[in-house]
Design a protein around this motif. Structure first.
Motif, mmCIF file in Angstrom:
data_model
loop_
_atom_site.group_PDB
_atom_site.id
_atom_site.type_symbol
_atom_site.label_atom_id
_atom_site.label_comp_id
_atom_site.label_asym_id
_atom_site.label_seq_id
_atom_site.Cartn_x
_atom_site.Cartn_y
_atom_site.Cartn_z
ATOM 1 N N VAL A 1 0.854 -1.183 0.000
ATOM 2 C CA VAL A 1 0.000 0.000 0.000
ATOM 3 C C VAL A 1 0.892 1.236 0.000
ATOM 4 N N ASP A 2 0.661 2.119 -0.968
ATOM 5 C CA ASP A 2 1.403 3.383 -1.033
ATOM 6 C C ASP A 2 0.645 4.392 -0.175
ATOM 7 N N ALA A 3 1.082 4.538 1.062
ATOM 8 C CA ALA A 3 0.371 5.391 2.000
ATOM 9 C C ALA A 3 0.347 6.844 1.541
ATOM 10 N N ALA A 4 1.433 7.300 0.909
ATOM 11 C CA ALA A 4 1.495 8.694 0.467
ATOM 12 C C ALA A 4 0.472 8.955 -0.639
ATOM 13 N N ALA A 5 0.408 8.044 -1.613
ATOM 14 C CA ALA A 5 -0.564 8.201 -2.699
ATOM 15 C C ALA A 5 -1.985 8.073 -2.170
ATOM 16 N N LEU A 6 -2.181 7.147 -1.226
ATOM 17 C CA LEU A 6 -3.507 6.950 -0.657
ATOM 18 C C LEU A 6 -3.965 8.202 0.087
ATOM 19 N N ALA A 7 -3.045 8.841 0.781
ATOM 20 C CA ALA A 7 -3.399 10.040 1.548
ATOM 21 C C ALA A 7 -3.837 11.180 0.642
ATOM 22 N N ARG A 8 -3.341 11.185 -0.615
ATOM 23 C CA ARG A 8 -3.691 12.273 -1.535
ATOM 24 C C ARG A 8 -5.053 12.083 -2.204
ATOM 25 N N VAL A 9 -5.688 10.907 -2.006
ATOM 26 C CA VAL A 9 -7.010 10.661 -2.593
ATOM 27 C C VAL A 9 -8.037 11.451 -1.787
ATOM 28 N N HIS A 10 -8.668 12.404 -2.456
ATOM 29 C CA HIS A 10 -9.616 13.302 -1.780
ATOM 30 C C HIS A 10 -11.005 12.658 -1.733
ATOM 31 N N VAL A 11 -11.623 12.684 -0.580
ATOM 32 C CA VAL A 11 -12.990 12.185 -0.414
ATOM 33 C C VAL A 11 -13.926 13.390 -0.388
ATOM 34 N N ASP A 12 -14.675 13.576 -1.485
ATOM 35 C CA ASP A 12 -15.557 14.729 -1.622
ATOM 36 C C ASP A 12 -16.933 14.381 -1.056
ATOM 37 N N LEU A 13 -17.260 14.934 0.089
ATOM 38 C CA LEU A 13 -18.540 14.635 0.722
ATOM 39 C C LEU A 13 -19.715 15.233 -0.031
ATOM 40 N N ASN A 14 -19.461 16.200 -0.882
ATOM 41 C CA ASN A 14 -20.542 16.885 -1.587
ATOM 42 C C ASN A 14 -20.741 16.384 -3.018
ATOM 43 N N ALA A 15 -19.909 15.467 -3.470
ATOM 44 C CA ALA A 15 -20.050 14.968 -4.839
ATOM 45 C C ALA A 15 -21.324 14.135 -4.967
ATOM 46 N N PRO A 16 -21.995 14.209 -6.138
ATOM 47 C CA PRO A 16 -23.206 13.397 -6.323
ATOM 48 C C PRO A 16 -22.870 11.907 -6.337
ATOM 49 N N VAL A 17 -23.819 11.092 -5.933
ATOM 50 C CA VAL A 17 -23.612 9.642 -5.881
ATOM 51 C C VAL A 17 -23.692 9.068 -7.283
ATOM 52 N N ARG A 18 -22.669 8.350 -7.695
ATOM 53 C CA ARG A 18 -22.665 7.704 -9.010
ATOM 54 C C ARG A 18 -23.253 6.304 -8.910
ATOM 55 N N PRO A 19 -23.704 5.763 -10.034
ATOM 56 C CA PRO A 19 -24.159 4.357 -10.024
ATOM 57 C C PRO A 19 -23.014 3.445 -9.637
ATOM 58 N N ALA A 20 -23.321 2.385 -8.890
ATOM 59 C CA ALA A 20 -22.288 1.462 -8.431
ATOM 60 C C ALA A 20 -21.635 0.769 -9.616
ATOM 61 N N SER A 21 -20.321 0.674 -9.574
ATOM 62 C CA SER A 21 -19.575 -0.013 -10.643
ATOM 63 C C SER A 21 -18.992 -1.324 -10.166
ATOM 64 N N GLY A 22 -19.282 -1.725 -8.952
ATOM 65 C CA GLY A 22 -18.748 -2.967 -8.422
ATOM 66 C C GLY A 22 -19.036 -3.062 -6.938
ATOM 67 N N PRO A 23 -18.584 -4.132 -6.302
ATOM 68 C CA PRO A 23 -18.843 -4.281 -4.877
ATOM 69 C C PRO A 23 -18.155 -3.196 -4.071
ATOM 70 N N ALA A 24 -18.729 -2.869 -2.939
ATOM 71 C CA ALA A 24 -18.167 -1.827 -2.085
ATOM 72 C C ALA A 24 -16.846 -2.284 -1.489
ATOM 73 N N PRO A 25 -15.961 -1.342 -1.139
ATOM 74 C CA PRO A 25 -14.696 -1.724 -0.503
ATOM 75 C C PRO A 25 -14.953 -2.499 0.786
ATOM 76 N N GLY A 26 -14.038 -3.425 1.062
ATOM 77 C CA GLY A 26 -14.166 -4.201 2.287
ATOM 78 C C GLY A 26 -15.141 -5.350 2.187
ATOM 79 N N THR A 27 -15.440 -5.812 0.951
ATOM 80 C CA THR A 27 -16.409 -6.891 0.802
ATOM 81 C C THR A 27 -15.752 -8.251 0.661
ATOM 82 N N LEU A 28 -14.506 -8.358 1.055
ATOM 83 C CA LEU A 28 -13.841 -9.656 1.011
ATOM 84 C C LEU A 28 -14.604 -10.632 1.893
#
Length: 348
Positions: free
Chosen positions: A309-336
């Motif tokens: 896991v590239d922690a530095a690259a992961l930290a730069r991924v912005h989570v936009d709380l105001n972005a509209p919800v897109r149609p699901a393209s696959g299972p949600a994270p953590g569905t192992l």
């Protein structure tokens, strides 16, 4: 609608392909070539055919034998058997059409295929590979957790205690008067309002270990109560059991002082042998074994694949709380999937 047309579309999703027939070159990681044709098994007598494929009498017989006798009763006539095999063929024609349209690459199909593959991998790795729980394992687990299966009757009490040693008559008399008043206050409370009695104990009890706990003595056997507080208190607790939680005692005198008791819980005696708990205990051990084996094997896969896991690259991924919800393209994270979600296993 024929039974064939009622077959789950998961049959298509679980085996989506990049080509109907694999080529000599191995697929790249993350890609797959799966032969969906019935003709992948050579030989047999065709009973229905279409371009590039067929269903044989041998396969049809196997499918019919997988049905219950009541279901087979429907297919005693030529007309009904024809209806069934035509349904099989139409289903396969739909599969071919889906492939011709490239639907094997649809995100929904890919996600369902991955789930089906992982589910089958889990069965192969766990159900088919792990040995059954042995008698030695059962006996060892029963011995280690014997207190879960064999224990005396236990009661849970809250008490309000006033320090007044039996030998000190000068202290006992005023303490008994106070205890009587507190008992009257307790009897004025709703019987099952345990929190109210707890507040009374916290405000007036003089027992330093339980006063901060609102007088809670936790679950104890009658023998433990007699040992820790005196036989008088144990006998008073025994008399509270028939009337159930919420019942109050009178003022109970012990060597160290005066108690007002409230029964808050009761557990009857338990005496289960290994035979009594064999099925449940075997299932529990099998779950633990599956979870442990799955966790260890996942760790091996991660090491083999050099998962990082590239922690530095992961930290730069912005989570936009105001972005509209897109149609699901696959299972949600953590569905192992986990062998048994209720079992917690620490990764190695």
């Amino acid at each position: 609608m024929s039974p064939a047309l009622r077959l789950s579309t998961l049959a298509v999703l679980a085996f989506s392909v990049l080509a109907l027939v694999g080529c000599e070159r191995s697929p790249a990681p993350g890609q797959a070539r799966v032969d969906l044709r019935h003709t992948r098994a050579p030989g047999g007598t065709p009973v229905v055919s279409w371009a590039g494929d067929r269903v044989t009498a041998e396969e049809l017989r196997q499918r019919l034998e997988e049905m219950s006798p009541a279901q087979r009763e429907r297919y005693q006539t030529l007309e009904r058997k024809r209806e069934y095999v035509e349904g099989l063929a139409r289903y396969e024609l739909l599969v071919q059409e889906a492939l011709a349209r490239g639907l094997q690459d649809d995100p929904e199909v890919v996600a369902a295929t991955k789930r089906a593959l992982v589910s089958r991998l889990m069965r192969a790795r766990l159900d088919d590979a792990l040995p059954p729980v042995s008698e030695a394992q059962l006996a060892d687990a029963y011995a280690r957790h014997r207190e879960d299966y064999v224990r005396p009757e236990q009661v849970r009490l809250s008490h309000l205690f006033l320090a007044a040693p039996r030998s000190d008559a000068a202290r006992v008399a005023p303490a008994r008067e106070t205890a009587g008043k507190l008992l009257a206050e307790a009897r004025a409370l709703p019987p099952t309002d345990f929190a109210a009695f707890g507040r009374l104990a916290r405000a007036h009890s003089e027992e330093p270990r339980t006063q901060p706990l609102d007088g809670d003595l936790r679950y104890r056997s009658l023998e433990e109560l007699a040992r820790d507080f005196g036989p008088e208190l144990a006998e008073a607790a025994r008399l509270l059991v028939p009337t159930g939680p919420g019942t109050l005692s009178g003022v109970v005198q012990t060597d160290t002082g005066l108690h007002v008791l409230q029964l808050t819980g009761h557990q009857p005696a338990l005496n289960q042998t290994l035979e009594d708990v064999r099925t449940a205990l075997s299932g529990r051990l099998a779950q633990e074994q599956r979870a442990r084996a799955w966790t260890e094997w996942l760790s091996e896969l991660e090491q083999r694949a050099a998962l990082a896991v590239d922690a530095a690259a992961l930290a730069r991924v912005h989570v936009d709380l105001n972005a509209p919800v897109r149609p699901a393209s696959g299972p949600a994270p953590g569905t192992l999937p986990a062998p048994f979600p209720s079992v917690q296993v620490t990764p190695p």
